[in-house]
Design a protein around this motif. Sequence first.
Motif: not given
Ligand SMILES: [Zn+2]
Length: 376
Positions: A167, A170, A218, A260-261
């Motif tokens: 994503h 992130e 995303r 990820h974030g």
């Molecule tokens: Zn993510």
Amino acid sequence: MQITSDFDGGNIAVLEAKTPGNIRLEIARDNQSDFYQWFYFRLSGAKGQPVVMHMENAGGSAYAEGWQDYRAVAASDGETWERVDTEYDGATLTIRHTPGADAVHYAYFVPYSMRRHADLVARAAASPLVSHRVLGKTLDGRDMDLLSISSGQASAPLNIWFIARQHPGETMAEWWMEGFLDRILDADDPVSRALLGRCNFYIIPNMNPDGSARGHLRTNAAGMNLNREWNAPSMEKSPEVFLTRAAMHETGVDFHMDVHGDEVLPYNFIAGFEGVPGVTDRQLALLNAYTAKLAALSPDFQTLHGYPPDKPGSADMRKCTDYVAENFACLAMTLEMPFKDNADLPEPLAGWSPARCRLLARSCIDALHAIIDDLK
Ligand SMILES: [Zn+2]
């Protein structure tokens, strides 16, 4: 006064920017997608003036609840980012700031540029331990960079995979990668040396270069959420996953982390693979061992808050972690870092920050070292 996002990773649409006290903005959608939340733009010509910037479509963004207790980041020199006064009323996100210079950047989180990505890859590839391979091209024609790290000393090495930034918004995931690579390639670091005596590492610092350059939250250039493509990727829609998955099947996987974030939760946490059909007690024991060890090593990591584990058999097999856990019968994890801060150990000036991402990556290496004997 001018506002632009016409640069690497930029994202904003200007509705009206005539008076500093009422700047009206919208965040643009990812191409061919409904997702939006990442913003990054430059305000010029407002030095010393109190500006009020309204993002009028914040309430319709992908994770609107993430705006609660959120503060934007700003930098006057392109490098030193700090949190600025931000408020959310359930529909509009409003940033109030008095720029100290005539060119100030604002963003959702500290950006990680494609230039910096190229420098990171080049710096890593200069190490005698590293071979760099372009797995193939993205839809926009960018390289998919894989770094393979090996001391050549390991007999029957474990194959350890780390990927980040499926994503693209992130960006904390690639700041994490910087800390990871700096430590694992440090020829004086005893933990890294010990691991390289046992393992080969495969690292993809940026899984979504097109989305990164386009300023997406995303998705890739074709609007595909790469972390929903793992069961059936294609070169037409999701070459990033298609190429990475093929490389994983070449090497095998004994340990995997996907970085990820998370927009909403103000914590660092790990999501596992509890719902995959073939889950084993061994895999679950490894997951518990790793997360417990990481929590003991870093006060910035915890195991209390996170996503509820999937019920048996209910995993979404389109997700990377579930796909890898099921197909390689290994420990696979999704690491989530906050956009806001770690509420257990807040840092008011910077919030969650690149420096803290790098330090968490170092602890992740220590945690891997602590469980390495259990991986085979
Ligand atoms: Zn993510």
